[in-house]
Design a protein around this motif. Structure first.
Motif, short mmCIF file in Angstrom:
data_model
loop_
_atom_site.label_atom_id
_atom_site.label_comp_id
_atom_site.label_asym_id
_atom_site.label_seq_id
_atom_site.Cartn_x
_atom_site.Cartn_y
_atom_site.Cartn_z
N GLU A 170 26.84 45.79 45.23
CA GLU A 170 27.73 46.50 44.46
C GLU A 170 29.11 45.93 44.24
O GLU A 170 29.65 45.93 43.01
N TRP A 171 29.55 45.38 45.07
CA TRP A 171 30.85 44.96 45.08
C TRP A 171 30.64 43.58 43.97
O TRP A 171 31.68 43.43 43.19
N TYR A 172 29.82 42.61 44.12
CA TYR A 172 29.77 41.60 43.41
C TYR A 172 29.51 41.80 42.03
O TYR A 172 29.77 41.61 41.06
N GLN A 173 28.44 42.79 41.91
CA GLN A 173 28.19 43.33 40.31
C GLN A 173 29.39 44.03 39.85
O GLN A 173 29.68 43.69 38.43
N GLN A 174 30.36 44.83 40.58
CA GLN A 174 31.62 45.19 40.05
C GLN A 174 32.43 44.18 39.36
O GLN A 174 32.95 44.08 38.42
N ALA A 175 32.40 43.01 40.62
CA ALA A 175 33.40 41.82 39.92
C ALA A 175 33.09 41.33 38.89
O ALA A 175 33.83 40.95 38.15
N VAL A 176 31.60 40.95 38.59
CA VAL A 176 31.06 40.41 37.36
C VAL A 176 31.37 41.26 36.26
O VAL A 176 31.71 40.75 35.26
N GLN A 177 31.31 42.55 36.04
CA GLN A 177 31.30 43.32 35.17
C GLN A 177 32.70 43.41 34.53
O GLN A 177 33.08 43.67 33.57
N HIS A 178 33.90 43.47 35.64
CA HIS A 178 35.15 43.57 35.29
C HIS A 178 35.78 42.13 34.89
O HIS A 178 37.03 42.12 34.48
N ARG A 179 35.08 41.20 34.80
CA ARG A 179 35.51 39.83 34.17
C ARG A 179 37.05 39.54 34.77
O ARG A 179 37.77 39.23 33.73
N GLY A 180 37.06 39.19 35.78
CA GLY A 180 38.29 38.71 36.42
C GLY A 180 39.61 39.56 36.94
O GLY A 180 40.52 39.63 37.30
N LYS A 181 38.97 40.96 36.54
CA LYS A 181 40.17 42.02 37.18
C LYS A 181 40.00 42.28 38.59
O LYS A 181 39.04 42.04 39.18
N ILE A 182 41.29 42.51 39.04
CA ILE A 182 41.30 42.54 40.57
C ILE A 182 40.99 43.97 41.04
O ILE A 182 41.40 45.00 40.73
N SER A 183 40.02 44.14 42.16
CA SER A 183 40.14 45.07 42.89
C SER A 183 40.13 44.80 44.34
O SER A 183 39.92 43.86 44.88
N VAL A 200 39.04 41.30 45.69
CA VAL A 200 37.59 40.65 45.05
C VAL A 200 37.82 40.45 43.53
O VAL A 200 38.53 41.41 42.73
N ARG A 201 37.55 39.28 43.01
CA ARG A 201 38.22 39.00 41.63
C ARG A 201 37.04 37.78 41.00
O ARG A 201 36.75 36.94 41.91
N GLN A 202 36.26 38.08 39.91
CA GLN A 202 35.56 36.80 39.48
C GLN A 202 36.35 35.74 39.11
O GLN A 202 37.43 35.98 38.42
N ILE A 203 35.84 34.46 39.28
CA ILE A 203 36.65 33.30 39.05
C ILE A 203 35.98 33.04 37.55
O ILE A 203 34.88 32.64 37.57
N THR A 204 36.70 33.06 36.60
CA THR A 204 36.34 32.59 35.00
C THR A 204 36.68 31.58 34.47
O THR A 204 35.95 30.54 34.26
#
Length: 608
Positions: A170-183, A200-204
């Motif tokens: 869930e946490w990985y999918q949420q990070a990918v969906q939010h495209r760099g937003k911090i949670s 948790v944050r996606q590196i774009t």
């Protein structure tokens, strides 16, 4: 004698009157005490002290109890604010680091590259060391890790391959969906068998290459909470305990440990049950990240803590009231005895002074009316002693004057006749110079005997000075020269007699006597804006600065040395007669000479 007897008689009458009044007061006090004065004092004590103090004590106790409850709540709020400040700092530190890695092209290259061999992967990992540096220099950060869906990567605990299990979480999918937003969330790391509160944050960058996790150090968070006096814990959005002053609770759900804690919200005291005891819970929130992740801070303090403080305050209040009443009652009992004792002591002292013992002290310590009376009586006795002392000094002074008058009763005419006989004998023998000196000396002596305290014209004072200088020329010869520069307008200026002769004598004796070669004494007088300026100058040996400073101190002293009596008397006479407007100045330079300047106002306000 009449004055001393008068004051002594008045004092004796006053003391006797005071003693009589004291006796009357003491007799009246005894009559009052015979009519149950003690009962009246006790009744007054009850009405004036017991009732007001009891009311004040009850009001004070209630106020202090409320203050104790308020203080406990304020301590909890202050504890929450301190924790909030430290946790916010740690979370901001993680967010700053995430922004750094979010745009890190080097990290993007490491994660997005397709490697052909293990050595290429190891070499790339060795070249990129930022993940290792920040946890070492920042105590808030426990671990930095990235997950990348690159099958050619190797796991090294900092860079991890995103397996199917991870990418489907869930946490990985949420990070990918939010495209760099911090949670923020609590992550469990199976390989470490530990859970961390992590960013948790996606590196774009240009292209999405993975997901970054920055985990806060649980030891750091626990150390923050352990510093607080109350039990404190941090809860994430799911109600999981991510940090606690009791570290065994970390990772558990709050509702499983403390009933009703998840529902508690806002900066108000909530009553909850914990470990079989009643607690007050204060809750506050921290919102961080672009997704509005919320972290709750909970401070627990037992209700017994407030009750104990309340009991302590009540006990303190009752003790204060009780002790105050006991002290007041004791003071009431002692007050009458102390009051009469002070009056008795003052009366006995007044009798001793009336009997002639003026050295007995009537002074009593304190600031009440009795002390004021004793101070006034003491001042009166001191005044009488001062009068007696002045009378004795006056009698001694009169005896000294009489003695000096007897010693100085030499017939001045006999002295003048002797001087005239010496002068005539000198003329007969052809000693014209000696005859002139004797004539000048007689002139000076006759003038000194005829002088009174009133001022004389300046020209007459200058005539005496000139006679003195002519006598000194008989001693010094051509080594002594003198000049006079006197404006005609000031010749009639009234000046104190014998004011200039001591200054000229100092110029000759102290200025020219030690000089080798000829010397000059110059005397000048002129008008100066409502004043007369008189200068006595010499070009003799002069004085050093230390000598000049010493002379200034001697002028203002009460008892000058014998060799400085003349100039000291001149200074004192000018100050006493002419006042503060007159000036007396001495300037001198070693080897160059000395100048004495008098600036005198026209006598008693007259104008030139």
């Amino acid at each position: 004698m009449l004055t001393g007897s008068f004051f002594a008689g008045m004092y004796k009458v006053n003391v006797e009157m005071i003693a009589v009044n004291k006796d009357e007061c003491r007799g009246m006090g005894m009559r009052k005490r015979s009519f149950s004065l003690r009962q009246k004092l006790i009744l007054s004590f009850v009405l004036v002290v017991v009732l007001p103090v009891s009311l004040v004590g009850l009001t004070l106790t209630r106020t202090l109890r409320e203050r104790a409850e308020e203080q406990a709540l304020q301590e909890a709020l202050a504890s929450i604010e301190r924790v909030k400040r430290h946790v916010n700092g740690a979370m901001r530190q993680a967010m700053v680091l995430s922004a750094r890695f979010f745009v890190d092209r080097e990290l993007e290259a490491v994660l997005g590259r397709t490697y052909s061999s293990t050595w290429d992967v190891v070499s790339a990992y060795l070249d990129y060391t930022d993940f290792d540096v920040y946890p070492e220099i920042s105590s808030e950060i426990a671990m930095i890790r990235t997950y990348a869906p690159n099958p050619t990567l190797l796991d090294n605990w900092r860079i991890m391959r995103a397996t199917d299990e991870i990418t489907s979480s869930e946490w990985y999918q949420q990070a990918v969906q939010h495209r760099g937003k911090i949670s923020w969330r609590y992550l469990w790391f199976p390989e470490l068998e530990k859970g961390y509160f992590s960013l948790v944050r996606q590196i774009t960058g240009i292209n999405p290459v993975g997901v970054l996790t920055i985990s806060l150090n649980p030891e750091y968070l626990s150390s923050i909470l352990a510093q607080e006096s109350f039990e404190t814990m941090l809860l994430d959005d799911e109600g999981r305990i991510i940090a606690s002053s009791e570290r065994g609770l970390v990772g558990q759900l709050a509702d499983e440990v403390i009933g009703g804690l998840t529902a508690a919200n806002g900066q108000q005291a909530h009553h909850i049950s914990y470990r079989g005891r009643l607690y007050h819970a204060m809750v506050d929130q921290i919102s961080q990240g672009e997704l509005g992740s919320k972290l709750r801070i909970v401070s627990l303090f037992p209700s017994e803590y407030i009750m104990a403080k309340t009991r302590e305050v009540n006990l303190s209040g009752f003790l204060i009231v009780g002790i105050s009443l006991l002290l007041s009652f004791g003071l009431i009992l002692v007050l009458s005895r102390v009051l009469t004792a002070r009056l008795q002591r003052l009366s006995e002292g007044a009798h001793r002074v009336a009997a002639g013992d003026l050295g007995h002290s009537l002074l009593m310590k304190g600031s009440d009316e009795i002390s004021t009376l004793s101070q006034d009586l003491t001042k009166m006795v001191q005044s009488i002693q001062l009068l007696y002392h002045q009378k004795e000094q006056l009698e001694i002074g009169q005896r000294e004057i009489q003695f000096r008058m007897l010693a100085n009763q030499i017939n001045p005419h006999f002295l003048f006749n002797v001087l005239e006989t010496i002068r005539m004998r000198a003329l007969i023998n052809g000693a014209d110079e000696v005859a002139e000196i004797v004539h000048l000396l007689g002139k000076i002596l006759r003038r000194n005997l005829e002088l009174g305290p009133s001022p004389v014209p300046l020209r007459e004072e200058l005539d005496i000075v000139q006679s003195y200088l002519q006598i000194q020329r008989f001693r010094f010869g051509d080594r002594l020269q003198f000049t006079f520069k006197i404006e005609p307008e000031v010749e009639e200026f009234p000046i104190l007699p014998l004011l200039l002769q001591p200054l000229v004598e100092n110029a000759v004796v102290h200025g020219l006597e030690g000089k080798e070669g000829p010397g000059v004494v110059a005397l000048a007088a002129e008008q100066d804006d409502g004043f007369v300026r008189i200068r006595v100058c010499d070009d003799g040996v002069g004085m050093q600065s230390a000598q000049l400073e010493k002379l200034g101190k001697l002028l203002s002293s009460e008892a000058p040395p014998p060799d400085r009596i003349g100039i000291h008397n001149v200074f004192q006479r000018i100050r006493l007669y002419y006042g503060e407007t007159a000036k007396f100045e001495v300037t001198s330079r070693e080897g160059m000479g000395t100048e004495v300047t008098l600036l005198l106002p026209w006598t008693r306000g007259s104008s030139p």
